[in-house]
Write an enzyme that holds these catalytic residues in place. Structure first.
Site, PDB file in Angstrom:
ATOM      1  N   GLU A  11       0.856  -1.240  -0.078  1.00  0.00           N
ATOM      2  CA  GLU A  11      -0.030   0.074   0.005  1.00  0.00           C
ATOM      3  C   GLU A  11       0.877   1.215  -0.096  1.00  0.00           C
ATOM      4  O   GLU A  11       1.012   1.984   0.958  1.00  0.00           O
ATOM      5  CB  GLU A  11      -0.857  -0.032   1.041  1.00  0.00           C
ATOM      6  CG  GLU A  11      -2.035   1.074   1.043  1.00  0.00           C
ATOM      7  CD  GLU A  11      -2.750   1.373   2.295  1.00  0.00           C
ATOM      8  OE1 GLU A  11      -3.332   0.500   2.881  1.00  0.00           O
ATOM      9  OE2 GLU A  11      -2.784   2.761   2.473  1.00  0.00           O
ATOM     10  N   HIS A  13       2.350   4.478  -1.970  1.00  0.00           N
ATOM     11  CA  HIS A  13       1.475   5.462  -2.696  1.00  0.00           C
ATOM     12  C   HIS A  13       2.480   6.549  -3.635  1.00  0.00           C
ATOM     13  O   HIS A  13       3.386   6.845  -3.088  1.00  0.00           O
ATOM     14  CB  HIS A  13       0.593   6.509  -2.066  1.00  0.00           C
ATOM     15  CG  HIS A  13      -0.347   5.665  -1.516  1.00  0.00           C
ATOM     16  ND1 HIS A  13      -1.457   4.680  -2.005  1.00  0.00           N
ATOM     17  CD2 HIS A  13      -0.780   5.478  -0.131  1.00  0.00           C
ATOM     18  CE1 HIS A  13      -1.997   4.086  -1.149  1.00  0.00           C
ATOM     19  NE2 HIS A  13      -1.673   4.541   0.220  1.00  0.00           N
ATOM     20  N   HIS A 159      -9.413   1.481  -0.567  1.00  0.00           N
ATOM     21  CA  HIS A 159      -8.449   2.259   0.534  1.00  0.00           C
ATOM     22  C   HIS A 159      -9.346   3.343   0.929  1.00  0.00           C
ATOM     23  O   HIS A 159     -10.428   3.719   0.320  1.00  0.00           O
ATOM     24  CB  HIS A 159      -7.380   2.770  -0.383  1.00  0.00           C
ATOM     25  CG  HIS A 159      -6.327   3.692   0.112  1.00  0.00           C
ATOM     26  ND1 HIS A 159      -6.626   4.977   0.213  1.00  0.00           N
ATOM     27  CD2 HIS A 159      -5.299   3.471   0.483  1.00  0.00           C
ATOM     28  CE1 HIS A 159      -5.669   5.541   1.245  1.00  0.00           C
ATOM     29  NE2 HIS A 159      -4.752   4.748   1.149  1.00  0.00           N
ATOM     30  N   ASP A 281       2.391   1.827   4.082  1.00  0.00           N
ATOM     31  CA  ASP A 281       1.475   3.307   3.452  1.00  0.00           C
ATOM     32  C   ASP A 281       2.281   4.428   3.288  1.00  0.00           C
ATOM     33  O   ASP A 281       2.122   5.445   3.564  1.00  0.00           O
ATOM     34  CB  ASP A 281       0.279   3.562   4.710  1.00  0.00           C
ATOM     35  CG  ASP A 281      -0.705   4.421   4.261  1.00  0.00           C
ATOM     36  OD1 ASP A 281      -0.767   4.714   3.047  1.00  0.00           O
ATOM     37  OD2 ASP A 281      -1.843   4.439   4.921  1.00  0.00           O
TER      38      ASP A 281
HETATM   39 MN    MN Z   1      -2.696   4.646   2.181  1.00  0.00          MN
END
Ligand code: MN
Length: 318
Positions: A11, A13, A159, A281
């Site tokens: 996850e 980004h 998400h 993340d």
């Molecule tokens: Mn995220």
């Protein structure tokens, strides 16, 4: 000492410049350190992966991605964004894989773009940033996307996104000024995304597409802890299968932004270790606290290796 397992995070980004520009100026505001990292796909990113011992990131577009724009704009931006991301993956195939950004405001086009990204670009599924212009993803208009994902045998990563405005006004407004993260990672994202997960199960979409696989971040947005309670509640009224059974069959979870042994062990007890995948993340969360936590997980080396990468390799066919 067993060898350090391969470490894959899923996850993680970035942002596409054209997608970012499609949003109003006030919605483009980001902390400089976050913006720098979202805009960077190779230099600082790979350096920070190396410093933390992360072998591979599965990249996805940051919230809100293509989920908060009109259909024509989303369709227009999706193809180029995914093609650009594919170039990055092609240049560093040992360091990166990708989830597609799909134009959910046009569900048929989104299903087609998912198929193109998987079959032609080698992407591993898609990440969807919460509601599409306010509509939850369990709505039947989005089922063609679920049907295609099931047929392609790729997961959809659901998400968080900002809660509905009515929810913000009623639940969070009083404290939002002093505690801006109340709406977001501290609480609001969790409630919003857990609600999305519950709605997916109630919708019957998993009866329609038994091969549909959903990934939730943040240790399942609290749902693993609540499965027994949810099941008990639904058993008092309403029909159908056990919520807990459907959730446990179709959902996978990641550790994104949630490096807690007590919380993880609850998830292991509810779902089994094979459904849990390490994630950070990035760049909203730093890599190092995640990889520092990994060795401290009180599980055997074999199970830790599954969480570190083995489960992701299997689910995403990396
Ligand atoms: Mn995220």
């Amino acid at each position: 000492m067993p060898a350090k397992p391969r470490v894959i995070t899923i996850e993680e980004h970035y942002q596409d410049p054209d997608v970012l520009r499609a949003y109003a100026a006030e919605d483009q505001r980001q902390l400089p350190a976050i913006a720098e990292r979202l805009n960077d796909l190779t230099n600082l990113r790979i350096k920070e992966m190396d410093e933390a011992g992360i072998d591979m990131q599965v990249l996805s577009h940051a919230n809100p991605g293509l989920q908060k724009m009109d259909a024509a704009t989303a369709v227009r931006l999706a193809r180029n964004a995914n093609d650009r991301l594919a170039e990055t993956v092609r240049a560093h195939p040992d360091r990166f894989a990708a989830f597609a950004a799909i134009p959910t405001p046009d569900p048929k086009a989104a299903a087609d773009e998912l198929e193109r990204a998987v079959t032609q670009l080698g992407f591993k599924g898609a990440l969807i940033n919460g509601t599409t212009n306010g509509v939850f993803f369990d709505d039947k208009r989005f089922w063609p996307i679920c049907e295609r994902a099931a047929a392609l045998d790729v997961p959809l990563y659901l998400h968080p996104t900002m809660p509905h405005q009515a929810v913000i006004d009623t639940y969070y407004k009083d404290y939002a000024q002093d505690w801006p993260m109340l709406l977001r990672a501290a609480w609001g994202f969790t409630v919003e995304t857990a609600t999305q997960g519950v709605r997916m199960v109630l919708s019957g979409v998993f009866d329609a597409y038994p091969n549909l696989k959903i990934i939730l971040g943040h240790l399942g947005e609290g749902l693993p802890f609540l499965l027994w309670r949810i099941d008990m509640g639904f058993s008092r009224g309403g029909g159908g299968k056990s919520f807990r059974d459907v959730f446990s069959e179709h959902f996978y979870i990641t550790t994104s932004g949630f490096f807690s042994n007590p919380a993880l062990l609850c998830c292991v007890q509810e779902l089994g270790v094979d459904r849990i995948m390490f994630s950070v993340d990035y760049p909203f969360v730093a890599n190092k606290p995640g990889t520092d936590w990994l060795p401290t997980i009180p599980l055997c080396a074999e199970d830790k290796a599954k969480i570190a990468s083995g489960n992701a390799v299997r689910l995403l066919k990396l």
